[in-house]
Design a protein around this motif. Sequence first.
Motif, PDB file in Angstrom:
ATOM      1  N   ASP A  24       0.875  -1.256   0.085  1.00  0.00           N
ATOM      2  CA  ASP A  24      -0.062  -0.178  -0.051  1.00  0.00           C
ATOM      3  C   ASP A  24       1.095   1.175  -0.021  1.00  0.00           C
ATOM      4  OD1 ASP A  24      -2.010   2.141   0.382  1.00  0.00           O
ATOM      5  OD2 ASP A  24      -2.521   1.449   2.326  1.00  0.00           O
ATOM      6  N   VAL A  25       1.220   1.908  -1.225  1.00  0.00           N
ATOM      7  CA  VAL A  25       2.044   2.919  -1.236  1.00  0.00           C
ATOM      8  C   VAL A  25       1.194   4.506  -0.727  1.00  0.00           C
ATOM      9  CG1 VAL A  25       3.084   2.158  -3.386  1.00  0.00           C
ATOM     10  CG2 VAL A  25       1.141   3.484  -3.929  1.00  0.00           C
ATOM     11  N   SER A  26      -0.078   4.406  -0.664  1.00  0.00           N
ATOM     12  CA  SER A  26      -0.719   5.385  -0.207  1.00  0.00           C
ATOM     13  C   SER A  26      -0.353   6.111   1.330  1.00  0.00           C
ATOM     14  CB  SER A  26      -2.355   5.235  -0.080  1.00  0.00           C
ATOM     15  OG  SER A  26      -2.688   4.359   0.741  1.00  0.00           O
ATOM     16  N   GLN A  27       0.391   5.081   2.102  1.00  0.00           N
ATOM     17  CA  GLN A  27       0.874   5.695   3.431  1.00  0.00           C
ATOM     18  C   GLN A  27       2.007   6.593   3.190  1.00  0.00           C
ATOM     19  OE1 GLN A  27       1.473   2.233   5.564  1.00  0.00           O
ATOM     20  NE2 GLN A  27       3.206   1.755   4.784  1.00  0.00           N
ATOM     21  N   PHE A  28       2.557   6.573   2.054  1.00  0.00           N
ATOM     22  CA  PHE A  28       3.730   7.571   1.895  1.00  0.00           C
ATOM     23  C   PHE A  28       3.195   8.729   1.261  1.00  0.00           C
ATOM     24  CE2 PHE A  28       5.732   3.336   1.223  1.00  0.00           C
ATOM     25  CZ  PHE A  28       6.721   3.445   2.371  1.00  0.00           C
ATOM     26  N   ARG A  29       3.635   9.870   1.769  1.00  0.00           N
ATOM     27  CA  ARG A  29       3.341  11.219   1.359  1.00  0.00           C
ATOM     28  C   ARG A  29       4.429  11.914   0.582  1.00  0.00           C
ATOM     29  NH1 ARG A  29      -1.401  12.724   3.649  1.00  0.00           N
ATOM     30  NH2 ARG A  29      -0.802  14.917   3.339  1.00  0.00           N
ATOM     31  N   HIS A  30       4.180  12.472  -0.517  1.00  0.00           N
ATOM     32  CA  HIS A  30       5.206  13.367  -1.367  1.00  0.00           C
ATOM     33  C   HIS A  30       4.603  14.558  -2.052  1.00  0.00           C
ATOM     34  CE1 HIS A  30       4.470  11.870  -5.759  1.00  0.00           C
ATOM     35  NE2 HIS A  30       3.541  11.221  -4.790  1.00  0.00           N
TER      36      HIS A  30
END
Length: 130
Positions: A24-30
């Motif tokens: 789940d990449v949505s827990q990373f923010r950029h």
Amino acid sequence: MDAVSIKMYDKFGIVLRIETTTNDVSQFRHYREVQRHDGSRESKVAPMKKNIYSLYILAQLLKDSNRRYLEFISTFDDPSDGIKKLAKISDPVKKDDRSYKGFNFFSHADQKIFEVLARVSLTSMVFKTR
């Protein structure tokens, strides 16, 4: 760490391989361009999307986590030298037809010997510094 995991492999007993995976990449923010409901666009820090445009940033994040983990495990002490020295001082020795017992670190009498040796070496260090 939720959907992120760090795995460690010992490849052929000679190469340590570290791998970070995520589901789940949505827990990373950029910082990226975000489209609002009214159709306008703005650039801001937002959750990562699972698309080709986020791949480079995600690869950098996971690579950095691998590096930090390798730095962390490189601080571990290798106890093998201490284990060898402990075995050497604990094992009995036979020399010139005479045997000498090894030290027993759980023995009260042997503990007193180490306390006296520590006191003597501390005293000699005090006199050397004066």
